[in-house]
Design a protein around this motif. Structure first.
Motif, PDB file in Angstrom:
ATOM      1  N   ARG A   1      31.059  51.521  35.169  1.00  0.00           N
ATOM      2  CA  ARG A   1      31.320  52.888  35.619  1.00  0.00           C
ATOM      3  C   ARG A   1      32.341  52.882  36.742  1.00  0.00           C
ATOM      4  NH1 ARG A   1      26.482  56.445  34.999  1.00  0.00           N
ATOM      5  NH2 ARG A   1      25.133  55.372  33.533  1.00  0.00           N
ATOM      6  N   GLU A   2      32.956  54.027  36.956  1.00  0.00           N
ATOM      7  CA  GLU A   2      33.838  54.184  38.112  1.00  0.00           C
ATOM      8  C   GLU A   2      33.001  54.317  39.379  1.00  0.00           C
ATOM      9  OE1 GLU A   2      36.790  57.245  38.046  1.00  0.00           O
ATOM     10  OE2 GLU A   2      37.667  56.588  36.152  1.00  0.00           O
ATOM     11  N   THR A   3      33.588  53.936  40.489  1.00  0.00           N
ATOM     12  CA  THR A   3      33.029  54.322  41.764  1.00  0.00           C
ATOM     13  C   THR A   3      34.195  54.593  42.709  1.00  0.00           C
ATOM     14  OG1 THR A   3      31.405  53.846  43.484  1.00  0.00           O
ATOM     15  CG2 THR A   3      32.790  52.009  42.759  1.00  0.00           C
TER      16      THR A   3
ATOM     17  N   TRP B   1      39.743  56.162  47.655  1.00  0.00           N
ATOM     18  CA  TRP B   1      39.925  55.132  46.630  1.00  0.00           C
ATOM     19  C   TRP B   1      38.934  55.404  45.517  1.00  0.00           C
ATOM     20  CZ3 TRP B   1      36.061  51.748  45.019  1.00  0.00           C
ATOM     21  CH2 TRP B   1      34.897  51.787  45.793  1.00  0.00           C
ATOM     22  N   HIS B   2      39.237  54.936  44.327  1.00  0.00           N
ATOM     23  CA  HIS B   2      38.224  54.828  43.276  1.00  0.00           C
ATOM     24  C   HIS B   2      38.649  53.748  42.297  1.00  0.00           C
ATOM     25  CE1 HIS B   2      40.865  58.029  41.544  1.00  0.00           C
ATOM     26  NE2 HIS B   2      40.583  57.466  40.389  1.00  0.00           N
ATOM     27  N   SER B   3      37.689  53.324  41.499  1.00  0.00           N
ATOM     28  CA  SER B   3      37.965  52.251  40.554  1.00  0.00           C
ATOM     29  C   SER B   3      38.198  52.838  39.171  1.00  0.00           C
ATOM     30  CB  SER B   3      36.779  51.281  40.504  1.00  0.00           C
ATOM     31  OG  SER B   3      35.618  51.947  40.045  1.00  0.00           O
ATOM     32  N   HIS B   4      39.012  52.154  38.382  1.00  0.00           N
ATOM     33  CA  HIS B   4      39.175  52.449  36.964  1.00  0.00           C
ATOM     34  C   HIS B   4      38.679  51.227  36.195  1.00  0.00           C
ATOM     35  CE1 HIS B   4      42.563  55.735  37.152  1.00  0.00           C
ATOM     36  NE2 HIS B   4      41.398  56.157  37.619  1.00  0.00           N
ATOM     37  N   PRO B   5      37.595  51.375  35.432  1.00  0.00           N
ATOM     38  CA  PRO B   5      37.093  50.230  34.670  1.00  0.00           C
ATOM     39  C   PRO B   5      38.044  49.792  33.565  1.00  0.00           C
ATOM     40  CG  PRO B   5      35.396  51.908  34.940  1.00  0.00           C
ATOM     41  CD  PRO B   5      36.683  52.520  35.357  1.00  0.00           C
TER      42      PRO B   5
ATOM     43  N   ALA C   1      46.687  55.356  38.264  1.00  0.00           N
ATOM     44  CA  ALA C   1      46.289  56.694  38.703  1.00  0.00           C
ATOM     45  C   ALA C   1      46.666  57.722  37.641  1.00  0.00           C
ATOM     46  CB  ALA C   1      46.960  57.015  40.034  1.00  0.00           C
ATOM     47  N   SER C   2      45.733  58.600  37.308  1.00  0.00           N
ATOM     48  CA  SER C   2      45.978  59.622  36.287  1.00  0.00           C
ATOM     49  C   SER C   2      46.693  60.817  36.904  1.00  0.00           C
ATOM     50  CB  SER C   2      44.643  60.078  35.693  1.00  0.00           C
ATOM     51  OG  SER C   2      43.877  60.733  36.690  1.00  0.00           O
ATOM     52  N   GLY C   3      47.158  61.717  36.056  1.00  0.00           N
ATOM     53  CA  GLY C   3      47.770  62.945  36.547  1.00  0.00           C
ATOM     54  C   GLY C   3      46.793  63.732  37.408  1.00  0.00           C
ATOM     55  N   ARG C   4      45.541  63.727  36.995  1.00  0.00           N
ATOM     56  CA  ARG C   4      44.512  64.425  37.770  1.00  0.00           C
ATOM     57  C   ARG C   4      44.341  63.751  39.139  1.00  0.00           C
ATOM     58  NH1 ARG C   4      38.759  63.652  37.132  1.00  0.00           N
ATOM     59  NH2 ARG C   4      37.708  65.255  38.349  1.00  0.00           N
ATOM     60  N   ASP C   5      44.398  62.407  39.163  1.00  0.00           N
ATOM     61  CA  ASP C   5      44.271  61.683  40.426  1.00  0.00           C
ATOM     62  C   ASP C   5      45.393  62.065  41.396  1.00  0.00           C
ATOM     63  OD1 ASP C   5      42.059  60.283  39.519  1.00  0.00           O
ATOM     64  OD2 ASP C   5      43.225  58.546  38.873  1.00  0.00           O
ATOM     65  N   THR C   6      46.637  62.077  40.916  1.00  0.00           N
ATOM     66  CA  THR C   6      47.752  62.346  41.829  1.00  0.00           C
ATOM     67  C   THR C   6      47.768  63.822  42.238  1.00  0.00           C
ATOM     68  OG1 THR C   6      49.221  62.564  39.929  1.00  0.00           O
ATOM     69  CG2 THR C   6      49.216  60.453  41.042  1.00  0.00           C
TER      70      THR C   6
HETATM   71 ZN   LIG Z   1      41.277  57.936  38.451  1.00  0.00          ZN
END
Ligand SMILES: [Zn+2]
Length: 153
Positions: free
Chosen positions: A28-30, A90-94, A99-104
């Protein structure tokens, strides 16, 4: 501070802390908060604090404001370092994707609340970090160094 370009120093235990937290949460992400400080025009990123999200999945982790605030207060008290403050998230991507468009977009939106640029580190399973920054709603260009600025010659 213009914020068009941000020099990011990954200092001390930050890389190890991110690896440990990401590995423990996989698949999972965290995610959570980043602690550090500005050294002249460079952003020193020193510690990662986890803000657990019980609903995190393989492709999402949401920052819960109450959880994040408590985690921040506890970490600042435990680390007890005069320079440390909140400098980003920060978050992890499994999966191996940056970084996604939503992240940026969410980084840019959050940066509107702060005077200084805000940084985002996305931890990938190959232990690399996607480093982003935004200032007053706009993305910044970023250069990344792994030395501690105080130890450079
Ligand atoms: Zn992300």
């Amino acid at each position: 501070m213009t914020g068009h370009h941000v020099r990011v120093w990954l200092a001390g235990p930050i890389a190890t802390e991110l690896n440990d937290l990401a590995t423990a949460a996989a698949p999972r992400e965290t995610g959570g908060l980043l602690l550090g400080w500005w050294d002249d025009d460079a952003l020193v990123v020193r510690h990662a604090v986890e803000a657990p999200d019980r609903q995190a999945s393989r492709s999402s982790w949401n920052r819960r404001p109450g959880v994040a605030k408590r985690a921040l207060n506890i970490a600042l008290q435990e680390l007890d370092h005069p320079l440390l403050g909140y400098i980003g998230d920060w978050h992890s991507h499994p999966e191996v994707c940056g970084a996604s468009g939503r992240d940026t977009q969410s980084l840019a939106a959050t940066s509107l609340q702060y005077a200084d640029p805000l940084v985002l580190l996305v931890h990938l399973p190959d232990r690399t970090l996607d480093v982003r920054a935004a200032h007053r709603g706009h993305p910044c260009s970023v250069s990344v160094s792994r030395q501690d600025p105080r130890t450079r010659s």
